[in-house]
Enzyme design. Structure first.
Site, mmCIF file in Angstrom:
data_model
loop_
_atom_site.group_PDB
_atom_site.id
_atom_site.type_symbol
_atom_site.label_atom_id
_atom_site.label_comp_id
_atom_site.label_asym_id
_atom_site.label_seq_id
_atom_site.Cartn_x
_atom_site.Cartn_y
_atom_site.Cartn_z
ATOM 1 N N ASN A 1 -8.918 -16.371 50.578
ATOM 2 C CA ASN A 1 -8.941 -16.006 51.994
ATOM 3 C C ASN A 1 -7.559 -16.084 52.638
ATOM 4 O O ASN A 1 -7.264 -15.341 53.563
ATOM 5 C CB ASN A 1 -9.939 -16.882 52.761
ATOM 6 N N GLU B 1 -17.318 -1.032 13.965
ATOM 7 C CA GLU B 1 -16.839 0.182 13.279
ATOM 8 C C GLU B 1 -16.817 -0.003 11.756
ATOM 9 O O GLU B 1 -17.031 0.949 11.009
ATOM 10 C CB GLU B 1 -15.454 0.568 13.815
ATOM 11 N N GLY C 1 -13.815 -2.857 16.461
ATOM 12 C CA GLY C 1 -13.531 -2.608 15.050
ATOM 13 C C GLY C 1 -14.542 -3.284 14.136
ATOM 14 O O GLY C 1 -14.786 -2.815 13.015
ATOM 15 N N GLU D 1 -14.483 -1.356 23.651
ATOM 16 C CA GLU D 1 -13.056 -1.029 23.826
ATOM 17 C C GLU D 1 -12.739 -0.510 25.217
ATOM 18 O O GLU D 1 -11.675 -0.802 25.762
ATOM 19 C CB GLU D 1 -12.610 -0.001 22.778
ATOM 20 N N ALA E 1 -10.622 -5.510 16.488
ATOM 21 C CA ALA E 1 -9.180 -5.617 16.260
ATOM 22 C C ALA E 1 -8.670 -6.910 16.884
ATOM 23 O O ALA E 1 -9.208 -7.390 17.879
ATOM 24 C CB ALA E 1 -8.479 -4.419 16.895
ATOM 25 N N LYS F 1 -19.086 -30.397 59.842
ATOM 26 C CA LYS F 1 -18.943 -30.732 58.420
ATOM 27 C C LYS F 1 -18.649 -32.232 58.262
ATOM 28 O O LYS F 1 -19.203 -32.894 57.391
ATOM 29 C CB LYS F 1 -17.856 -29.871 57.765
HETATM 30 C C1 3H9 Z 1 -10.770 -2.898 18.922
HETATM 31 O O1 3H9 Z 1 -11.574 -3.400 18.175
HETATM 32 C C2 3H9 Z 1 -10.071 -1.626 18.666
HETATM 33 C C3 3H9 Z 1 -10.656 -0.947 17.467
HETATM 34 O O2 3H9 Z 1 -11.392 0.187 17.896
HETATM 35 C C4 3H9 Z 1 -9.625 -0.604 16.443
HETATM 36 C C5 3H9 Z 1 -8.534 0.290 16.880
HETATM 37 C C6 3H9 Z 1 -7.516 0.749 15.898
HETATM 38 N N1 3H9 Z 1 -8.962 -10.612 19.041
HETATM 39 O O3 3H9 Z 1 -14.400 -15.151 24.482
HETATM 40 P P1 3H9 Z 1 -14.382 -16.442 23.755
HETATM 41 C C7 3H9 Z 1 -10.552 -15.051 21.065
HETATM 42 S S1 3H9 Z 1 -10.337 -3.642 20.378
HETATM 43 C C8 3H9 Z 1 -8.336 -11.793 19.129
HETATM 44 O O4 3H9 Z 1 -13.868 -17.643 24.469
HETATM 45 P P2 3H9 Z 1 -17.215 -16.209 23.504
HETATM 46 C C9 3H9 Z 1 -10.578 -15.382 22.547
HETATM 47 O O5 3H9 Z 1 -9.409 -14.962 23.194
HETATM 48 C C10 3H9 Z 1 -11.257 -5.143 20.348
HETATM 49 N N2 3H9 Z 1 -8.883 -12.894 19.704
HETATM 50 O O6 3H9 Z 1 -15.800 -16.777 23.091
HETATM 51 C C11 3H9 Z 1 -10.761 -16.874 22.511
HETATM 52 O O7 3H9 Z 1 -9.510 -17.433 22.241
HETATM 53 P P3 3H9 Z 1 -9.103 -18.856 22.859
HETATM 54 C C12 3H9 Z 1 -12.669 -4.911 20.738
HETATM 55 C C13 3H9 Z 1 -10.114 -12.775 20.189
HETATM 56 O O8 3H9 Z 1 -18.156 -16.741 22.507
HETATM 57 C C14 3H9 Z 1 -11.642 -17.087 21.288
HETATM 58 O O9 3H9 Z 1 -11.516 -15.901 20.491
HETATM 59 N N3 3H9 Z 1 -13.337 -6.188 20.859
HETATM 60 C C15 3H9 Z 1 -10.825 -11.568 20.127
HETATM 61 O O10 3H9 Z 1 -17.458 -16.446 24.948
HETATM 62 C C16 3H9 Z 1 -13.107 -17.252 21.620
HETATM 63 O O11 3H9 Z 1 -13.501 -16.187 22.449
HETATM 64 C C17 3H9 Z 1 -13.489 -6.804 22.041
HETATM 65 O O12 3H9 Z 1 -13.097 -6.322 23.076
HETATM 66 C C18 3H9 Z 1 -10.201 -10.450 19.514
HETATM 67 N N4 3H9 Z 1 -10.813 -9.261 19.409
HETATM 68 O O13 3H9 Z 1 -17.115 -14.635 23.359
HETATM 69 C C19 3H9 Z 1 -14.191 -8.147 21.975
HETATM 70 N N5 3H9 Z 1 -12.040 -11.750 20.705
HETATM 71 O O14 3H9 Z 1 -10.073 -19.816 22.281
HETATM 72 C C20 3H9 Z 1 -13.463 -9.146 22.799
HETATM 73 C C21 3H9 Z 1 -12.064 -13.041 21.102
HETATM 74 O O15 3H9 Z 1 -7.703 -19.024 22.372
HETATM 75 N N6 3H9 Z 1 -14.060 -10.445 22.697
HETATM 76 N N7 3H9 Z 1 -10.910 -13.655 20.810
HETATM 77 O O16 3H9 Z 1 -9.199 -18.712 24.357
HETATM 78 C C22 3H9 Z 1 -15.169 -10.832 23.394
HETATM 79 O O17 3H9 Z 1 -15.786 -10.052 24.099
HETATM 80 C C23 3H9 Z 1 -15.590 -12.261 23.303
HETATM 81 O O18 3H9 Z 1 -14.472 -13.012 22.935
HETATM 82 C C24 3H9 Z 1 -16.723 -12.533 22.280
HETATM 83 C C25 3H9 Z 1 -16.915 -14.067 22.124
HETATM 84 C C26 3H9 Z 1 -17.990 -11.901 22.811
HETATM 85 C C27 3H9 Z 1 -16.382 -11.993 20.927
#
Ligand code: 3H9
Length: 682
Positions: free
Chosen positions: A475, A104, A101, A124, A62, A382
């Site tokens: 600290n 999913e 998602g 999540e 999501a 130091k």
């Molecule tokens: C969900 O899915 C609920 C469902 O069950 C449905 C319910 C109804 N959305 O981390 P990075 C952005 S809850 C929007 O630097 P990496 C991130 O902020 C969701 N933006 O890269 C960053 O932005 P910026 C469950 C997102 O390679 C840019 O993408 N999913 C999202 O180190 C690059 O990300 C999660 O919890 C997002 N979902 O890591 C996954 N994800 O460049 C959360 C990322 O502006 N995401 N962005 O700073 C992650 O764990 C890591 O971002 C991922 C990539 C592993 C994907």
């Protein structure tokens, strides 16, 4: 370029997601996907559909940036329903991340194929939510109860190989994702890949296992809401599909409304926000070799962290024996990494043979790119070390100090090249803890700061930019609120009551148990200002009695084989200290303990902000979340302050100040915020 594209290839169709950087399920993606599926499903000539992601991965779930806004149809559960209910079989072809998602959608598909680089997970719970697009309901039918509960309640992703082993994907295929998708769709059309509807897959009830997990989760994460709600949703899998999905939705929105989710999302954002610094556009210097001065716990930990990240390290100690001791510690640390599967035995041997040396002279630092001083906290020592480094290090080398709070301007002034001096403050154990304070003094060159951040990236640490003051960000706040802890104990709170209250708030260990762990003698030495009486009179008495904390078995607690027990001999020392202050102990409630300590933390944190030591409130939160064990589900001290509210905090501090005006003062910024009704959130 469309967010969702359709490509027809003979009797199959490929549907690709194209919403950089991570194909999050934005409004546009959800609408585009549902429309594409409807269009293809209406076309009888399409025999199979492959769904895949363009760019770095399949889909990260999501769109977190849409949380808090009015949701637009179709919502993620409707998207996964559309996938499952498509008459034409759909195979999800997963490369890179398929998270939340994203996975999913894969679970709702009729078959799943992964490329070897795939990471599949439902993280999540890490942001206080549960899989709410059918994940709790469908995953158990694919991989069984136990594996599904483990994946959902820990949030830990699986590699492609692990996913294949537990039946999460049908096969793992090497190759370009678009080509793998085409082949998978053709196999699906030809019946060479089984298509089945997940919600119709059989599963046997197992109440006992669910009860076992409930007990386990309550014990492991007594504070967390989401894992318990997830378990409830998983248990509903046995209900008719639409009923189970409807209940999953209700539980998802309950989690979303809970303050824990906002706090955990803030923590997720904090990890990313800290990288935005004024020096971000400066070009970091090239670093391949690192020199470490001092082989104690910190120096050895820093050397270990560097070696694990591919830097070549030379460590300098005072004597051959000390160098040998440091080598033994580093070898043991690296051995731990082998045990945890982070390093192979061969890699360990190669690192020690080719990338590490321990010596007793600075001469070997002539070609070192970065030198990190990690000796004990003594300014004269130091300065002497930096003056010597200055004569040896090559031009352009960075001279860093791991000082946890000394004046870096003074250290830099001991060299002829202050612009090359920076603080790299690691946290013990340095090869484990994620925080790195990058301390920037008055004339640190921008590219030197940028190099600290680049090194943090290589080390997989979370860097926070800090200015110079006594104790920097972490600290300085710690020393201030430890005074509040001392005051509570003097007022009448038993040390174990203070710890119990803070552990009840969510800290893994209370502040006095932490003092025991750090060493009471060390605590006094670092907290006491030069020329002042000891920071904690009680701890001074304890050290005089020979109690140094955990390292010699007695401190606030007595440490034996079992659980530590409160020190039964502490009472006379406590009585004497209270008498010395003319205090008759009274009862202090757990709530008073928590409020007082957190308010002290917030007051000093506001000072850190007012003086520009931290760039933003979120940097303080990051320091406390990743270096000081602040409970992630409270989001950090500044996020927590917002949940209390500036006006309530001002009122509280004013009440405290009536009894103790020397210690409690309302910071001007907080008073202003209370008047304006503003928060720390940016
Ligand atoms: C969900 O899915 C609920 C469902 O069950 C449905 C319910 C109804 N959305 O981390 P990075 C952005 S809850 C929007 O630097 P990496 C991130 O902020 C969701 N933006 O890269 C960053 O932005 P910026 C469950 C997102 O390679 C840019 O993408 N999913 C999202 O180190 C690059 O990300 C999660 O919890 C997002 N979902 O890591 C996954 N994800 O460049 C959360 C990322 O502006 N995401 N962005 O700073 C992650 O764990 C890591 O971002 C991922 C990539 C592993 C994907």
């Amino acid at each position: 370029m469309q967010v969702v594209e359709i490509e027809r290839q003979g009797e199959v169709a490929l549907v690709s997601l194209n919403y950089p950087p991570v194909n999050a399920m934005s409004n546009a993606l959800r609408q585009g996907l549902v429309a594409a599926l409807a269009e293809l499903d209406a076309d009888d000539s399409v025999k199979a559909i492959a769904l895949y992601g363009k760019g770095r991965g399949f889909c990260a779930g999501a769109d977190i940036t849409e949380f808090g806004r009015a949701p637009e149809d179709p919502l993620p559960p409707a998207v996964t329903l559309a996938i499952e209910d498509t008459k034409t079989p759909v195979v999800a072809v997963i490369h890179g991340n398929a998270l939340g998602g994203g996975l999913e959608m894969g679970l709702a598909a009729h078959a799943r194929v992964a490329t070897p680089d795939a990471r599949l997970g439902v993280p999540e719970v890490n942001i206080g939510l549960i899989p709410g697009a059918g994940g709790c309901t469908r995953l158990p039918r694919i991989i069984g109860w136990d594996a599904a509960i483990e994946m959902i309640t820990t949030g830990r992703p699986k590699t492609a190989a692990e996913a294949e082993a537990i039946g999460l994907v049908d096969r793992v295929v090497e190759g370009d994702v678009a080509e793998v998708a085409l082949a998978a769709a053709q196999d699906l059309a030809a019946g060479k890949l089984d298509a089945r509807m997940t919600s119709a897959m059989p599963i046997e009830p197992n109440e006992a296992l669910l009860a076992e997990w409930k007990a386990k989760l309550t014990k492991k994460n007594p504070h967390l809401v989401a894992p318990q709600k997830a378990l409830e949703a998983i248990g509903n899998t046995l209900l008719p599909r639409d009923e189970a999905l409807a209940k999953e939705q209700v539980l998802f929105f309950e989690c979303m409304k809970d303050p824990q989710s906002a706090a955990l999302i803030h923590a997720f954002d904090a990890e990313r926000a800290v990288w935005k610094i004024p020096e971000a556009s400066a070009t970091p210097r090239d670093v391949k070799t690192v020199g470490v001065i001092g082989g104690g716990t910190m120096g050895s930990g820093i050397a270990t962290a560097m070696l694990l990240s591919g830097y070549a390290v030379t460590l300098v100690e005072m004597s051959d024996e000390a160098a040998e001791r440091a080598t033994a510690t580093i070898t043991k640390n690296l051995g731990g990494a082998v045990k945890r599967g982070k390093l192979t035995e061969e890699a360990l041997t190669a690192i020690l043979a080719d990338a590490f040396a321990a010596t007793t002279g600075f001469e070997s630092f002539a070609e070192t790119d970065v030198s990190i001083e990690a000796v004990f906290e003594n300014m004269d020592l130091k300065k002497k070390i930096f003056a010597e480094l200055d004569t040896i290090a090559k031009p352009g080398a960075i001279l860093a100090s791991n000082t946890s709070g000394l004046d870096l301007n003074e250290i830099a002034a001991a060299t002829s090249r202050p612009a090359d001096v920076v603080g790299l403050h690691f946290f013990s154990p340095a090869h484990v803890m994620r925080l790195l304070e990058v301390v920037v003094h008055a004339t640190t060159a921008p590219e030197v700061t940028a190099t600290g951040f680049a090194m943090a990236k290589t080390l997989r640490k979370i860097p926070v930019r800090a200015g110079v003051c006594d104790g920097f960000i972490g600290n300085r706040i710690l020393f201030h609120y430890l005074d509040a802890v001392d005051k509570l104990v003097l007022r009448g709170a038993a040390p174990e009551a203070v710890d119990r209250a803070m552990e009840g708030f969510g800290f893994a260990l209370g502040p006095l148990a932490v003092n025991d762990l750090a060493g009471l003698d060390i605590g006094i030495a670092t907290r006491t200002k030069p020329g002042k009486s000891p920071a904690s009179g009680l701890e001074k008495r304890m050290v005089d009695a020979g109690w140094l904390g955990r390292k010699n078995g007695t401190g606030y607690y007595v440490y034996g084989d079992g659980r530590p027990v409160p020190n039964p001999d502490l009472a006379p020392h406590l009585d004497a200290e209270r008498a010395a202050h003319g205090i008759t102990p009274t009862e202090v409630s757990d709530q008073e303990i928590v409020d007082s300590i957190l308010t002290a933390m917030i007051v000093e944190a506001v000072g850190v902000l007012e003086e520009g030591i931290a760039l933003r409130p979120v940097d303080i939160d990051a320091v406390y979340l990743f270096g000081y064990g602040f409970p992630r589900f409270h989001g950090g001290p500044m996020h927590y302050a917002d949940t209390v509210g500036a006006a309530a905090l001002v009122e509280r501090i004013e009440a405290y100040a009536e009894a103790d005006p020397d210690y409690w003062t309302v910071p001007a910024l907080l008073r202003q915020m209370a008047a304006d009704g503003t928060t720390f959130a940016i």
